[in-house]
Design a protein around this motif. Structure first.
Motif, PDB file in Angstrom:
ATOM      1  N   ALA A  38       5.217  44.695  -0.977  1.00  0.00           N
ATOM      2  CA  ALA A  38       5.008  44.345   0.426  1.00  0.00           C
ATOM      3  C   ALA A  38       3.663  44.845   0.945  1.00  0.00           C
ATOM      4  O   ALA A  38       3.017  44.187   1.781  1.00  0.00           O
ATOM      5  N   ALA A  39       3.236  46.015   0.475  1.00  0.00           N
ATOM      6  CA  ALA A  39       1.948  46.549   0.908  1.00  0.00           C
ATOM      7  C   ALA A  39       0.803  45.613   0.517  1.00  0.00           C
ATOM      8  O   ALA A  39      -0.191  45.483   1.248  1.00  0.00           O
ATOM      9  N   TRP A  58       1.715  43.497   4.405  1.00  0.00           N
ATOM     10  CA  TRP A  58       1.332  44.527   5.365  1.00  0.00           C
ATOM     11  C   TRP A  58       0.181  44.089   6.263  1.00  0.00           C
ATOM     12  O   TRP A  58       0.141  44.356   7.470  1.00  0.00           O
ATOM     13  N   SER A  59      -0.773  43.359   5.695  1.00  0.00           N
ATOM     14  CA  SER A  59      -1.940  42.929   6.468  1.00  0.00           C
ATOM     15  C   SER A  59      -1.555  42.033   7.639  1.00  0.00           C
ATOM     16  O   SER A  59      -2.288  41.945   8.638  1.00  0.00           O
ATOM     17  N   ASP A  60      -0.445  41.358   7.548  1.00  0.00           N
ATOM     18  CA  ASP A  60       0.000  40.456   8.607  1.00  0.00           C
ATOM     19  C   ASP A  60       1.019  41.101   9.551  1.00  0.00           C
ATOM     20  O   ASP A  60       1.554  40.435  10.444  1.00  0.00           O
ATOM     21  N   SER A  61       1.275  42.398   9.353  1.00  0.00           N
ATOM     22  CA  SER A  61       2.274  43.082  10.174  1.00  0.00           C
ATOM     23  C   SER A  61       1.758  43.307  11.594  1.00  0.00           C
ATOM     24  O   SER A  61       0.559  43.520  11.813  1.00  0.00           O
ATOM     25  N   LEU A 113       5.770  48.757   8.003  1.00  0.00           N
ATOM     26  CA  LEU A 113       6.436  47.512   7.631  1.00  0.00           C
ATOM     27  C   LEU A 113       7.793  47.851   7.042  1.00  0.00           C
ATOM     28  O   LEU A 113       7.880  48.473   5.977  1.00  0.00           O
ATOM     29  N   HIS A 114       8.838  47.477   7.728  1.00  0.00           N
ATOM     30  CA  HIS A 114      10.186  47.823   7.286  1.00  0.00           C
ATOM     31  C   HIS A 114      10.778  46.692   6.440  1.00  0.00           C
ATOM     32  O   HIS A 114      10.743  45.529   6.821  1.00  0.00           O
ATOM     33  N   LYS A 115      11.335  47.105   5.282  1.00  0.00           N
ATOM     34  CA  LYS A 115      12.019  46.152   4.397  1.00  0.00           C
ATOM     35  C   LYS A 115      13.436  46.698   4.162  1.00  0.00           C
ATOM     36  O   LYS A 115      14.144  46.969   5.098  1.00  0.00           O
ATOM     37  N   SER A 116      13.805  46.847   2.920  1.00  0.00           N
ATOM     38  CA  SER A 116      15.135  47.385   2.610  1.00  0.00           C
ATOM     39  C   SER A 116      15.250  48.841   3.059  1.00  0.00           C
ATOM     40  O   SER A 116      14.243  49.565   3.108  1.00  0.00           O
TER      41      SER A 116
END
Length: 313
Positions: free
Chosen positions: A120-121, A125-128, A133-136
């Motif tokens: 995800a990073a 992340w760049s579009d957060s 950025l929260h996932k599981s």
């Protein structure tokens, strides 16, 4: 005196020919159909995983000593060697620190969903909209329950490290056995109670596919599995199905049923965010490798000195 090393390529460093060795055949790998020609007139053979079964051994009259470059010795026909008087040595305990630390590293990676967050990073992340950025969910290790199947040196070392992290540790009794040994928990109860299950038992007819559809269904929903022992302890199809369905929350596998695996292996190709597969290297820290090389040299010196060390017979 002829020594043959069958699969030296499994070691990341080279063995050094002993001074007392007259003939050293150093092979990176050997197929089973090459064994008879390669081992002709050999007195000593060093093998890691190349199998030495009765059909081959009975055609090697010169063979006197098998040095296994590992702790496990299921690759050798022990019963036939006992009948023939062929001595066998292994290298016990060389990877205890390496494997136990690897298990704890995998435990953290699974509980913290490292795979998913690393991906995800790089991709999200760049579009957060926020700094994070929260996932599981990120699960704690402290206060989680670790089930351990197998209480040898490695299982014991894993338990000590886990307790140091504040985990509750359960040693699972053998399947189908009543609990008669102090410090053990019934196998089914271990499955039901653990947040993470780690396997450290030998591969035997009784333990083959000890983890299967039935036992997976008994585990706590979202529980995780670590295997650094032997691949066939797990039914891979059943584990893949449990990961796909979400019954199992993640798995860290350093061993598979067939090694190297086929390219179409279901687990290798499974795009699960919390599945970690490493190529049988949990044993191979610098300490583990150094201990193994020392152990092989110690066993060879023992045989040539007239006293077999670390005998498994």
């Amino acid at each position: 005196m002829k020594i043959v090393t069958l699969d030296a390529g499994t070691l990341p460093v080279e063995l050094i020919k002993p001074d007392y060795c007259e003939s050293w055949v150093y092979r990176a790998s050997t197929t089973e159909h090459e064994l008879l020609s390669v081992l002709d007139n050999a007195e000593v053979v060093i093998t890691n995983k190349v199998p030495l079964r009765r059909a081959v051994l009975e055609k090697l009259p010169s063979l006197r000593f098998i040095c296994i470059a590992a702790t496990g010795y299921d690759c050798v026909d022990i019963d036939y060697c006992r009948e023939r008087g062929i001595a066998i040595s292994n290298v016990p305990g060389y990877s205890t620190r390496s494997v136990s630390e690897g298990v704890i590293a995998s435990l953290f990676a699974l509980r913290r969903n490292f795979n998913e967050y690393v991906r995800a990073a790089r991709t999200e992340w760049s579009d957060s909209d926020h700094f994070c950025l929260h996932k599981s969910p990120l699960k704690d290790v402290q206060d989680a329950t670790l089930g351990i199947i197998g209480r040898g040196e490695i299982g014991g070392a894993v338990a000590r490290l886990a307790k140091g992290l504040g985990m509750r540790v359960l040693f699972g009794e053998r399947p189908g056995q009543s609990v008669t040994r102090e410090g053990y928990t019934a196998f089914n109860e271990t499955l039901r109670s653990c947040d993470v299950l780690t396997l450290h038992c030998p591969l035997t007819p009784e333990t083959r596919e000890i983890i299967n559809r039935r036992t997976l269904s008994q585990m706590k929903p979202g529980a995780m599995i670590i295997n650094t022992a032997r691949g066939p302890l797990i039914n891979e199809e059943d584990l893949a199905d449990a990961l796909i369905s979400g019954r199992i929350g993640g798995a860290a596998l350093d061993v598979l049923c067939k090694e190297p695996p086929a390219k179409n292996n279901k687990l290798i190709s499974l795009p699960h965010s919390n599945l970690i597969i490493t190529p049988h290297i949990a044993w191979a820290s610098e300490t583990g490798v150094n201990n193994l090389i020392k152990g092989i040299n110690y066993n060879l010196a023992g045989y040539f000195g007239g006293k077999v060390k670390n005998s498994v017979i």
